[in-house]
Scaffold this active site. Structure first.
Site, PDB file in Angstrom:
ATOM      1  N   THR A 162       4.898   5.329  -1.515  1.00  0.00           N
ATOM      2  CA  THR A 162       5.561   4.763  -2.711  1.00  0.00           C
ATOM      3  C   THR A 162       4.725   3.889  -3.519  1.00  0.00           C
ATOM      4  O   THR A 162       4.215   3.880  -4.354  1.00  0.00           O
ATOM      5  CB  THR A 162       6.745   4.321  -2.654  1.00  0.00           C
ATOM      6  OG1 THR A 162       7.033   3.327  -1.606  1.00  0.00           O
ATOM      7  CG2 THR A 162       7.894   5.811  -2.045  1.00  0.00           C
ATOM      8  N   HIS A 165      11.169  11.221   7.251  1.00  0.00           N
ATOM      9  CA  HIS A 165      10.203  10.527   6.492  1.00  0.00           C
ATOM     10  C   HIS A 165       9.158  10.023   7.894  1.00  0.00           C
ATOM     11  O   HIS A 165       8.286   9.589   6.601  1.00  0.00           O
ATOM     12  CB  HIS A 165      10.648   8.975   5.933  1.00  0.00           C
ATOM     13  CG  HIS A 165      12.276   9.106   5.662  1.00  0.00           C
ATOM     14  ND1 HIS A 165      11.589   8.259   3.691  1.00  0.00           N
ATOM     15  CD2 HIS A 165      13.780   9.023   5.691  1.00  0.00           C
ATOM     16  CE1 HIS A 165      12.493   8.661   3.578  1.00  0.00           C
ATOM     17  NE2 HIS A 165      13.748   9.157   3.663  1.00  0.00           N
ATOM     18  N   LYS A 198      -2.807   4.525   8.252  1.00  0.00           N
ATOM     19  CA  LYS A 198      -3.307   4.059   7.172  1.00  0.00           C
ATOM     20  C   LYS A 198      -4.685   3.714   7.209  1.00  0.00           C
ATOM     21  O   LYS A 198      -4.992   3.000   6.168  1.00  0.00           O
ATOM     22  CB  LYS A 198      -2.123   2.663   6.992  1.00  0.00           C
ATOM     23  CG  LYS A 198      -0.824   3.276   6.878  1.00  0.00           C
ATOM     24  CD  LYS A 198      -0.209   2.008   7.130  1.00  0.00           C
ATOM     25  CE  LYS A 198       1.713   3.085   6.297  1.00  0.00           C
ATOM     26  NZ  LYS A 198       2.114   3.508   5.463  1.00  0.00           N
ATOM     27  N   LYS A 258       0.231  -2.550   2.456  1.00  0.00           N
ATOM     28  CA  LYS A 258       0.879  -1.951   3.207  1.00  0.00           C
ATOM     29  C   LYS A 258       0.977  -2.422   4.681  1.00  0.00           C
ATOM     30  O   LYS A 258       0.379  -2.793   4.877  1.00  0.00           O
ATOM     31  CB  LYS A 258       0.284  -0.041   3.014  1.00  0.00           C
ATOM     32  CG  LYS A 258      -0.930   0.289   3.863  1.00  0.00           C
ATOM     33  CD  LYS A 258      -1.471   1.637   3.343  1.00  0.00           C
ATOM     34  CE  LYS A 258      -1.434   1.562   2.255  1.00  0.00           C
ATOM     35  NZ  LYS A 258      -0.793   2.684   1.161  1.00  0.00           N
ATOM     36  N   ARG A 259       2.000  -1.861   5.503  1.00  0.00           N
ATOM     37  CA  ARG A 259       2.054  -1.511   6.303  1.00  0.00           C
ATOM     38  C   ARG A 259       1.204  -1.281   7.541  1.00  0.00           C
ATOM     39  O   ARG A 259       0.411  -0.901   7.097  1.00  0.00           O
ATOM     40  CB  ARG A 259       3.149  -1.653   7.257  1.00  0.00           C
ATOM     41  CG  ARG A 259       4.396  -1.650   7.199  1.00  0.00           C
ATOM     42  CD  ARG A 259       4.901  -3.161   7.447  1.00  0.00           C
ATOM     43  NE  ARG A 259       4.908  -3.326   8.788  1.00  0.00           N
ATOM     44  CZ  ARG A 259       6.380  -3.179   9.880  1.00  0.00           C
ATOM     45  NH1 ARG A 259       6.977  -3.412   9.079  1.00  0.00           N
ATOM     46  NH2 ARG A 259       6.582  -3.353  11.027  1.00  0.00           N
ATOM     47  N   LYS A 280       3.247   2.347  -7.649  1.00  0.00           N
ATOM     48  CA  LYS A 280       2.879   2.129  -8.064  1.00  0.00           C
ATOM     49  C   LYS A 280       2.120   0.992  -8.735  1.00  0.00           C
ATOM     50  O   LYS A 280       2.456   0.442  -9.798  1.00  0.00           O
ATOM     51  CB  LYS A 280       4.188   0.572  -7.355  1.00  0.00           C
ATOM     52  CG  LYS A 280       5.346   0.973  -6.535  1.00  0.00           C
ATOM     53  CD  LYS A 280       5.589  -0.378  -5.952  1.00  0.00           C
ATOM     54  CE  LYS A 280       7.215   0.982  -4.793  1.00  0.00           C
ATOM     55  NZ  LYS A 280       7.482   0.715  -3.598  1.00  0.00           N
TER      56      LYS A 280
END
Ligand code: B1N
Length: 832
Positions: A666, A367, A564, A558-559, A670
């Site tokens: 993911t 992952h 990110k 998100k985290r 969504k």
């Protein structure tokens, strides 16, 4: 049978409104032990959950019995995380009794939505990896696949996040505080798991060298089962979570000399094993308790799998035909050594045979490529905690390297890269290499990520085993993420194309032609607006900030992680804020920037970025000169339940990671499924989202993974030059560095500025800034044209069908596991 008992028996199965109502009233009294007048909202939640649970037990047992009777091949999904969220709405929807339940509660004077709110989240995961496991459980049950989840029943889920003066503060997440109505404790399903001790060599009955693990400490793993309801309620699978128990020696111990208190202390320490989920820290690599957690649940699961197998078989030859074991990242990779140990040491299988069985049974999903997240346990720790496993790993390694030596032709660097042991510095066991070697298939989670696996971390293994790596692009369950979370849109879709999409998301494609239908667009917008109103109310409740429902909801949830790039987003927000102040007469598109996400407790930079977002929000939200055209909010305690409110309400989806660093994502799926347009880099599954929704319906910007790689390799990037040549970026950074957002502590953000300049801007925030701002401008311009925006939003929803986790799971089933759907037989129902 007592008449009253008998009526309860029938009532347990009744799915109509009257039957449900009678159950609720009876269950409140006899199971929860409360009078209707004294019952709290939580009491009603427990009542309803228990009554709903009754309605799935028969089918659950039918499912389990059918698998057993047919000796079906099962798949076992081993995961340290299952980020389930709430189960009431999910159970009702998948059983198809939401309306009946609502009416039944109505007749008692209760509102289903209020009852639902009393359920805590099962937050047994960090983020995408754990949520993926939960989506897979839903898809396996909905596709009638004999699939079991195995994990840990953590007493404390992922920490609860609060903001104090804008800083993240962590609190324990006590989801089990008031009991869990969904789980069935199985005190009789108990396996011993050992730690420490030493290995003894002896001669077996035929004089062969053999080993036994002695003087070890013992812990018991006790099972808790949660039913996993497939869509339609036909298949009900099992999630089995293990809880640590001290051995029964304690219960029967005879203590003297004050040893009693010591023994109780020891019991508490032992049971700490399943106490708390580790937040995924960069600094976790070496925490003994984490290694013990991994081995604890893996060993218990394997023992359980072998016990089930041996009910029908007397040797292990056909284990790979009856069991597929999927390793969700390397967290359960010790299972490879454990299965070898169980087969060789406990069941007397010969090594080579055991190795063939092991490899044919296991498969492994990677992952992440981030080096700091690749597990590597110190050999010294492994030798101490799991001495026999360390030996087995050495043995696997020796046999493998011996074989590879011939092919490597003196290339020692290559051999040392292939080794299961990293010999540099303190010696470590590379769990990724072990997982790769012990599996017949290894997969990545998006096309790009899989390609990068082949080129980077597993390049040598890929050359050695060119057939082993394959791709399984992630997916999300349309049940939770559209049918349940977005009822306005779900109802609209069903009104036009029927409800087949819930089980076969590909059908949603039929909406594409409606994108040109003015009336449909109007209704699509109305559904979105309803969701935005709900989110606006949630934001007001959580943060006290009022946002305009008709502003562009720009969402990054998100985290918190540097890769990110929440920092890129907040810098653009500052630049936009400046433009708005500079040009007060321009008619701006109102924008609401919505952030949410937790930072690992020891990840200082991520926590500082949280504080920055909160500081910027405070200044911007109180500045009258922007006329409410810009609002910034950071929602606390992002979890599955918050996501269910946020996803349906988003207009713009921020997927802006440094290319090559996000394995898949993911949340991107969504959001797009719920009709948000993506602004993103060509990273992870964004690449495939673009292919499906079309280039015209997504805002792509920034460096590609290849360009990032080249730029870093050439060292030809100077962030100071980039900053100097971009006035709006320079101004934003100057404001941060002069304390505009932190007047109480002007130097607060020095570490961030440092990382962007002298630090070399590893995540290329400055490098992508200009293009990102252009893409944002494009999005704002398009938003002015609501018809065009809506058209593109509809095309996003319509073209996301491929990203259903049903598609993903069927690919695993046919290409990796070779498991097939098994329709449960329901004898009780056919008897009538
Ligand atoms: O797994 C998700 C992906 O969609 C994300 O891109 C990826 O970042 C995420 C150590 C992890 N990778 N690695 C982890 C979680 C917990 C932990 O202790 C690593 N999570 C991901 C699903 O494929």
């Amino acid at each position: 049978m007592d008449a009253r008992y008998k009526s309860r028996e029938i009532e347990r199965r009744s799915l109509d409104v009257d039957g449900l109502k009678r159950s609720f009233l009876e269950w409140l009294v006899y199971s929860v032990g409360k009078d209707a007048r004294a019952a709290t909202r939580r009491d009603w939640f427990h009542t309803v959950a228990l009554a709903v649970r009754d309605r799935l037990v028969d089918r659950w047992m039918d499912t389990t019995r059918t698998y057993y009777q047919q000796d079906a091949k099962r798949v076992y999904y081993l995961s340290l995380e299952f980020l389930i969220g709430r189960l009431l709405t999910n159970s009702l929807a998948n059983l198809g009794i939401t309306d009946q339940c609502r009416q039944a509660l109505d007749r008692i004077g209760l509102n289903l939505d209020d009852v639902v709110e009393a359920e805590p989240d099962a937050a047994l995961g960090n983020g995408g990896l754990g949520r993926l496991a939960a989506c897979f459980l839903d898809s396996m049950a909905s596709e009638a696949l004999p699939g079991y989840g195995y994990g840990i029943r953590y007493e404390f889920g992922l920490f609860e996040q609060r903001f104090e003066h804008g800083w993240q503060v962590e609190y324990p997440e006590q989801w089990l505080q008031f009991g869990n109505p969904w789980e069935f404790p199985r005190p009789e399903v108990l396996y011993p798991v050992q730690f420490y001790g030493r290995v003894e060599e002896f001669r077996d009955s035929v004089g062969e060298r053999a080993y036994r693990w002695v003087d070890a400490e013992r812990v018991l793993a006790m099972a808790y089962d949660t039913p996993v309801v497939g869509y339609g309620g036909d298949t009900i699978n099992t999630l089995r979570l293990w809880s640590a128990r001290a051995t029964r020696d304690f219960n029967f111990g005879h203590f003297n000399d004050g040893a009693y208190m010591k023994a109780v202390e020891q019991k508490v320490l032992t049971e700490n094993l399943s106490r708390v989920l580790y937040p995924n820290d960069a600094t976790e690599g070496g925490k003994e308790l984490r290694l013990k957690q991994e081995y604890f649940f893996t060993s218990a699961s394997l023992q359980d799998i072998l016990r089930r197998y041996l009910q029908h078989h007397s040797n292990f030859d056909s284990l790979p035909d009856k069991a597929a074991i999927q390793l969700n990242d390397t967290h359960p990779a010790i299972g490879i050594a454990e299965l070898m140990r169980l087969l060789v040491d406990q069941h007397g299988v010969l090594w080579d045979k055991a190795w063939d069985i092991t490899r044919a049974t296991f498969s492994y999903t990677n992952h992440t490529l981030l080096p700091e997240a690749l597990e590597a346990w110190p050999v010294r720790m492994m030798e101490r905690v799991l001495p026999r496993h360390m030996q087995i790993i050495y043995e696997i390694n020796a046999k493998f390297l011996n074989r590879s030596k011939a092919r490597a032709a003196g290339d020692n660097a290559r051999l040392s890269r292939l080794s299961l042991i990293d010999e540099r510095g303190d010696r470590r066991v590379r769990m990724g290499n072990l997982a790769f070697l012990g599996s017949h298939k290894v997969n990545g989670v998006s096309a790009l990520h899989t390609e990068l696996m082949k080129q980077t971390v597993f390049a040598d293994f890929h050359a050695e085993f060119p057939e082993r790596i394959n791709n399984k692009t992630n997916g999300i369950t349309p049940r939770r993420w559209l049918h349940q979370a977005n009822q306005p849109l779900a109802a609209l879709i069903t009104s036009r194309i029927g409800n087949g999409w819930i089980k076969d998301l590909g059908q949603i494609k039929a909406l594409a032609e409606k994108a040109d239908d003015l009336v449909f667009r109007e209704e699509f917008r109305r559904a979105k607006r309803k969701n935005k109103k709900r989110l606006a109310a949630y934001i007001a409740r959580q943060t006290g900030v009022d946002v305009q429902v008709d502003s562009l909801f720009d969402v990054q949830v998100k985290r918190m992680h540097e890769y990110k790039r929440q920092l890129l987003n907040i810098l653009q927000a500052i630049a936009l804020y400046n433009e708005m102040r500079d040009n007060p007469t321009v008619s701006w598109v109102p924008v609401t920037k919505i952030f949410a996400g937790k930072a690992a407790p020891s990840y200082h930079m991520a926590k500082l970025i949280i504080k920055l977002i909160n500081d910027v929000a405070k200044v911007v939200n109180h500045d009258p000169s922007v006329h409410d055209n810009l609002k910034i909010v950071l929602l606390p305690n992002y979890n599955v339940t918050a996501a269910e409110i946020i996803m349906p309400a988003a207009d713009l989806s921020e997927q802006i990671s440094t290319a090559g660093m996000e394995a898949s994502g993911t949340g991107n799926m969504k959001l797009a499924l719920n009709g948000a347009l993506t602004i993103g880099t060509l990273d992870g599954a964004n690449v495939e989202i673009r292919e499906h929704v079309g280039d015209d319906n997504i805002f792509i910007f920034g460096l590609t993974a290849e360009e990032v790689n080249d730029l870093r390799a050439s060292g030809g990037f100077n962030p100071r030059e980039v900053i100097a040549s971009n006035p709006s970026l320079k101004r934003a950074l100057d404001m941060i560095s002069t304390g505009v957002f932190s007047p109480d502590d002007p130097h607060r953000y020095h570490p961030i500025l440092q990382a962007l300049t002298d630090g070399g801007d590893h995540f290329l925030v400055t490098a992508d800034f200009a293009e990102y701002c252009e893409a944002q401008q494009e999005a704002m311009d398009l938003y002015r044209d609501q018809e065009e925006w809506t058209r593109k939003a509809i095309l996003n929803t319509a073209n996301m069908g491929w990203f259903s986790s049903d598609r993903t799971i069927m690919e695993y089933a046919t290409e990796i596991w070779d498991v097939h759907p098994v329709k449960p037989e329901h004898p009780a129902e056919t008897e009538g």
